[in-house]
Design a protein around this motif. Structure first.
Motif, PDB file in Angstrom:
ATOM      1  N   ASP A 217       0.735  -1.092  -0.146  1.00 54.77           N
ATOM      2  CA  ASP A 217      -0.099   0.079  -0.040  1.00 54.77           C
ATOM      3  C   ASP A 217       0.928   1.248  -0.048  1.00 54.77           C
ATOM      4  O   ASP A 217       0.370   2.432   0.037  1.00 54.77           O
ATOM      5  N   CYS A 218       2.218   1.049  -0.106  1.00 52.23           N
ATOM      6  CA  CYS A 218       3.028   2.227   0.112  1.00 52.23           C
ATOM      7  C   CYS A 218       3.846   2.543  -0.937  1.00 52.23           C
ATOM      8  O   CYS A 218       4.375   1.612  -1.782  1.00 52.23           O
TER       9      CYS A 218
ATOM     10  N   CYS B  60       8.962   4.507   0.635  1.00 53.46           N
ATOM     11  CA  CYS B  60       9.098   4.127   2.325  1.00 53.46           C
ATOM     12  C   CYS B  60      10.445   4.549   2.567  1.00 53.46           C
ATOM     13  O   CYS B  60      11.592   4.682   1.823  1.00 53.46           O
TER      14      CYS B  60
ATOM     15  N   CYS C 275       6.282   3.963   5.799  1.00 53.04           N
ATOM     16  CA  CYS C 275       6.010   4.712   4.422  1.00 53.04           C
ATOM     17  C   CYS C 275       6.144   6.268   4.650  1.00 53.04           C
ATOM     18  O   CYS C 275       5.977   6.735   5.638  1.00 53.04           O
TER      19      CYS C 275
ATOM     20  N   CYS D 193       1.880   7.295   0.520  1.00 54.51           N
ATOM     21  CA  CYS D 193       0.983   6.067   0.240  1.00 54.51           C
ATOM     22  C   CYS D 193       0.395   5.990  -1.354  1.00 54.51           C
ATOM     23  O   CYS D 193       0.325   6.867  -2.033  1.00 54.51           O
ATOM     24  N   LYS D 194      -0.005   4.682  -1.694  1.00 50.80           N
ATOM     25  CA  LYS D 194      -0.380   4.811  -2.893  1.00 50.80           C
ATOM     26  C   LYS D 194      -1.977   5.165  -2.592  1.00 50.80           C
ATOM     27  O   LYS D 194      -2.608   5.413  -1.813  1.00 50.80           O
TER      28      LYS D 194
ATOM     29  N   PHE E 151      -5.297   5.391  -0.111  1.00 52.16           N
ATOM     30  CA  PHE E 151      -4.741   5.449   1.240  1.00 52.16           C
ATOM     31  C   PHE E 151      -4.162   6.731   1.964  1.00 52.16           C
ATOM     32  O   PHE E 151      -3.731   7.576   1.241  1.00 52.16           O
TER      33      PHE E 151
ATOM     34  N   LEU F 291      -1.702   8.556   4.658  1.00 51.50           N
ATOM     35  CA  LEU F 291      -0.550   8.573   5.894  1.00 51.50           C
ATOM     36  C   LEU F 291      -0.695   8.953   6.776  1.00 51.50           C
ATOM     37  O   LEU F 291      -1.312   9.991   7.084  1.00 51.50           O
TER      38      LEU F 291
ATOM     39  N   LYS G 196       2.348   4.759   8.426  1.00 57.93           N
ATOM     40  CA  LYS G 196       1.534   3.763   7.999  1.00 57.93           C
ATOM     41  C   LYS G 196       0.458   4.142   7.002  1.00 57.93           C
ATOM     42  O   LYS G 196       0.111   5.537   7.117  1.00 57.93           O
ATOM     43  N   CYS G 197      -0.012   3.369   5.982  1.00 60.16           N
ATOM     44  CA  CYS G 197      -1.082   3.865   5.161  1.00 60.16           C
ATOM     45  C   CYS G 197      -2.316   3.023   5.701  1.00 60.16           C
ATOM     46  O   CYS G 197      -2.482   1.768   5.784  1.00 60.16           O
TER      47      CYS G 197
END
Length: 180
Positions: free
Chosen positions: A69-70, A73, A79, A82-83, A86, A88, A92-93
């Motif tokens: 999902d990242c 990073c 991360c 994020c993709k 998602f 941030l 974390k995403c």
């Protein structure tokens, strides 16, 4: 040295093969496996591509994949972007932000909710009617305040920034212009 391994390599490779590309890199460069159809080819880069992070070891510097999902990073579990879809938050995403935070679609991050803040009211203005301060008994007076902090999307909205109220003055005559 194996017969298929060469020392006269291109593009930052220290050792390479015709079939697998780079097998090792020159100092300070990162080793990455890139997919080419069904096979993987080794390449040497000065920094890791998007979706990968670099790890330096005494014998080799490698690029490893970020979590699915990242987008970018710092380490596998931290991360920095994020993709799509998602948000941030603390490396974390997340699909949705934790309570007390809101999703910013501009930065794709979870941010603190910001409430509107207004300054204190100004003093009431002099009692006026049609822009004059004389020649009437009943008029209006006004006070204002400034917005000091505009709210974020889920923050409390801003209050009114002006108020007026009726006022009564001791009737006084207007002095004629030109006369003392």
């Amino acid at each position: 040295v194996h017969p298929n391994v060469s020392q006269g390599c291109q593009g930052g490779c220290a050792t390479c093969s015709d079939y697998n590309g780079c097998l090792s890199c020159k100092p300070r460069l990162f080793f990455v496996l890139e997919r080419s159809g069904m096979k993987q080819i080794g390449v040497c880069l000065s920094s890791c591509p998007s979706g990968y992070y670099g790890t330096r070891y005494p014998d080799i510097n490698k690029c490893a994949k970020c979590k699915a999902d990242c987008d970018t990073c710092f380490t596998r579990n931290f991360c920095t972007k994020c993709k799509s879809g998602f948000y941030l938050y603390s490396g974390k995403c997340l699909e949705k932000c934790p309570d007390g935070l809101e999703a910013s679609n501009r930065t794709m991050e979870c941010t603190s909710i910001v409430h509107c803040e207004a300054s204190e009211w100004s003093p009431w203005s002099p009692c006026t009617k049609k822009g004059k301060t004389c020649g009437f008994k009943r008029g209006n007076e006004v006070r204002v305040r400034e917005i000091v902090q505009h709210p974020s999307a889920r923050g409390n909205p801003c209050p009114a920034t002006s108020e007026s109220r009726k006022c009564i003055v001791q009737r006084k005559r207007c002095q004629k212009e030109g006369k003392g």
